[in-house]
Design a protein around this motif. Structure first.
Motif, short mmCIF file in Angstrom:
data_model
loop_
_atom_site.label_atom_id
_atom_site.label_comp_id
_atom_site.label_asym_id
_atom_site.label_seq_id
_atom_site.Cartn_x
_atom_site.Cartn_y
_atom_site.Cartn_z
N ASP A 60 51.82 50.89 53.19
CA ASP A 60 51.01 52.05 52.80
C ASP A 60 49.92 51.74 51.79
O ASP A 60 48.93 52.46 51.70
N GLY A 61 50.08 50.67 50.99
CA GLY A 61 49.09 50.37 49.97
C GLY A 61 49.32 49.02 49.33
O GLY A 61 50.40 48.43 49.45
N ILE A 62 48.28 48.54 48.64
CA ILE A 62 48.33 47.21 48.02
C ILE A 62 47.67 47.27 46.64
O ILE A 62 46.64 47.92 46.46
N ILE A 63 48.28 46.56 45.68
CA ILE A 63 47.63 46.25 44.42
C ILE A 63 47.53 44.73 44.37
O ILE A 63 48.53 44.03 44.57
N ALA A 64 46.33 44.20 44.12
CA ALA A 64 46.14 42.76 44.26
C ALA A 64 45.23 42.21 43.17
O ALA A 64 44.35 42.90 42.64
N ASP A 65 45.43 40.91 42.86
CA ASP A 65 44.61 40.19 41.91
C ASP A 65 43.38 39.65 42.62
O ASP A 65 43.45 38.68 43.37
N PHE A 66 42.23 40.28 42.37
CA PHE A 66 40.99 39.90 43.05
C PHE A 66 40.27 38.76 42.33
O PHE A 66 39.18 38.36 42.74
N ASP A 67 40.86 38.22 41.26
CA ASP A 67 40.30 36.99 40.69
C ASP A 67 40.44 35.83 41.67
O ASP A 67 39.71 34.85 41.58
N ASP A 68 41.39 35.95 42.58
CA ASP A 68 41.56 34.97 43.65
C ASP A 68 40.64 35.35 44.80
O ASP A 68 40.86 36.37 45.46
N PRO A 69 39.59 34.58 45.08
CA PRO A 69 38.64 34.95 46.14
C PRO A 69 39.28 35.04 47.52
O PRO A 69 38.80 35.79 48.37
N CYS A 70 40.35 34.29 47.74
CA CYS A 70 41.03 34.36 49.05
C CYS A 70 41.67 35.74 49.25
O CYS A 70 41.66 36.29 50.36
N VAL A 71 42.21 36.29 48.18
CA VAL A 71 42.80 37.63 48.26
C VAL A 71 41.72 38.66 48.53
O VAL A 71 41.86 39.53 49.40
N ALA A 72 40.62 38.58 47.78
CA ALA A 72 39.53 39.55 47.96
C ALA A 72 38.99 39.51 49.38
O ALA A 72 38.73 40.55 50.00
N GLU A 73 38.83 38.30 49.94
CA GLU A 73 38.31 38.18 51.30
C GLU A 73 39.30 38.72 52.32
O GLU A 73 38.93 39.42 53.25
N ALA A 74 40.58 38.42 52.14
CA ALA A 74 41.59 38.86 53.11
C ALA A 74 41.72 40.37 53.16
O ALA A 74 42.05 40.94 54.21
N LEU A 75 41.43 41.04 52.04
CA LEU A 75 41.61 42.49 51.98
C LEU A 75 40.31 43.26 52.14
O LEU A 75 40.29 44.49 51.98
N SER A 76 39.21 42.57 52.46
CA SER A 76 37.90 43.22 52.51
C SER A 76 37.82 44.32 53.56
O SER A 76 37.09 45.29 53.38
N GLY A 77 38.55 44.17 54.66
CA GLY A 77 38.49 45.19 55.69
C GLY A 77 39.82 45.92 55.87
O GLY A 77 40.15 46.35 56.98
#
Length: 401
Positions: A60-77
């Motif tokens: 239903d939802g995610i809280i994530a550390d976007f200092d990691d660029p791989c995380v930010a990219e994976a969750l972009s869409g």
């Protein structure tokens, strides 16, 4: 998303090896304990697996550390609500688009450390950072904040990124740190971008014979208790508001899970304060023998050293060293050793994780009873009362009492 009566399935994409991420997760847990929110949490034991098939996760939802660029990219869409956590940026283009973002305020972290070193009477400053890399953008932001502060104050500063350490390059990294430290005009105040980097620099000072804090006053960022245990000289550190970041992020996601749209929300959380310890308590010392002796005491006081051992280390008679100490500090060498042990004990009592007996042993007191005597004589209270008083005051809300 309307609540169906079932717990929401929420993923926490964090690196449990990092103190910042662990504190953020502790803040999320605190939010859940204090509200009626019902979440089933998905958290990988091995953070390296956290992105494996995350796009197919049925949650239903995610809280994530976007200092990691791989995380930010994976969750972009991502098709479900996401709240991002990370560092702040001077340029708005550094933030992810259309995602609520809760940030540690990098500029205020550095300013708090910088002001502390100024208050210690220092006029020369440096920063120990990390090599430029996509995953280290937060460190470069701290460098930027440091240079901005220095420019406003008119101070000359040095920034050293060093290299990423690994087993094969450890000796090379340490030698590079020692060479940089020796090149700095002294005395100098150094801000390390993390406690881990501060610990490395403290060790390099020890190997290189550079006195902390007489020649180099050192402060880190994170207030990591593990790093404090691994550092010979107790490390001053800026306390990030990481738990408040976690509570805020959880509150935002909770609202999103109930249908509230928050695409442009951006919240910067200031630091919670400074844990001031010996590494940054700069005190001008004129006598080189006293400087050497003080450095030796900070490293070994808690191992039960005696005055004659300090005198042997600096190559003086005990009477000569005693005379120099009284001229510099107005106290004996024994008093200086005892003061350091007392400060170490006070630091050890600032949490309930260690018993009073353990603190006494680890700080070089022969018996718990002797530590009680020292506390009563110097502070007018027992170690247990000191602990209760300090923890009670830290639990008060801002402006209270």
């Amino acid at each position: 998303m309307p609540h169906t009566g079932k717990p929401h399935r929420v993923a926490l994409l964090f690196n449990g090896n990092k103190i910042f991420d662990r504190e953020v997760m502790a803040g999320i847990a605190a939010h859940l304990r204090s509200t009626r929110a019902e979440w089933d949490l998905f958290l990988e034991e091995d953070f390296r697996l956290r992105l494996h098939n995350i796009e197919h996760w049925q949650g239903d939802g995610i809280i994530a550390d976007f200092d990691d660029p791989c995380v930010a990219e994976a969750l972009s869409g991502c098709r479900f609500p996401v709240v991002a956590v990370g560092g702040s940026y001077a340029d708005d283009s550094g933030y992810p688009a259309n995602v609520p973002y809760v940030a540690t305020d990098n500029a205020k972290l550095v300013k708090l450390a910088f002001d502390h070193l100024i208050d210690a009477g220092l006029h020369r400053f440096a920063m120990f950072s990390l090599p430029e890399a996509p995953g280290n953008r937060w460190a470069q932001e701290r460098e930027h904040a440091f240079r901005e502060l220095a420019g406003k104050s008119g101070a000359h500063v040095e920034v050293f990124q060093g290299c990423a350490t690994a087993g094969s390059s450890w000796d090379e990294a340490v030698q590079g740190q020692i060479a940089w430290l020796r090149s700095l005009p002294k005395p100098c105040g150094i801000i390390a971008v993390t406690d881990a980097r501060a610990r490395q620099l403290s060790q390099a000072c020890t190997i290189g014979g550079i006195a902390v804090p007489e020649q180099v006053a050192l402060i880190g960022i994170d207030n990591d208790p593990l790093v404090r245990q691994l550092t010979r000289i107790p490390l001053s550190s800026v306390i990030q508001g990481a738990q408040e970041i976690g509570r805020t992020a959880a509150h935002l996601l909770d609202r999103m899970l109930h249908g509230v749209r928050l695409p442009d929300t951006r919240i910067l959380v200031p630091p919670a304060g400074i844990n001031v310890c010996a590494s940054s308590l700069h005190q001008p010392v004129r006598n080189p023998y006293v400087m050497q002796a003080s450095h030796f005491i900070r490293q070994y006081a808690c191992q039960g050293i005696k005055t004659y051992q300090v005198a042997d280390y600096v190559g003086l008679s005990r009477s000569s060293l005693e005379l120099y100490f009284r001229q510099e500090f107005g106290c004996s060498v024994h008093d200086a050793i005892l003061r350091f042990k007392l400060e170490a004990a006070k630091a050890g009592l600032r949490s309930r994780d260690r018993s009073v007996a353990d603190v006494a042993q680890q700080c070089g007191f022969l018996t718990t009873q002797y530590m009680y005597q020292v506390f009563k004589r110097e502070l007018g209270c027992t170690p247990r009362i000191y602990r209760d008083r300090v923890l009670g005051e830290s639990a008060l809300p801002a402006g209270a009492g």
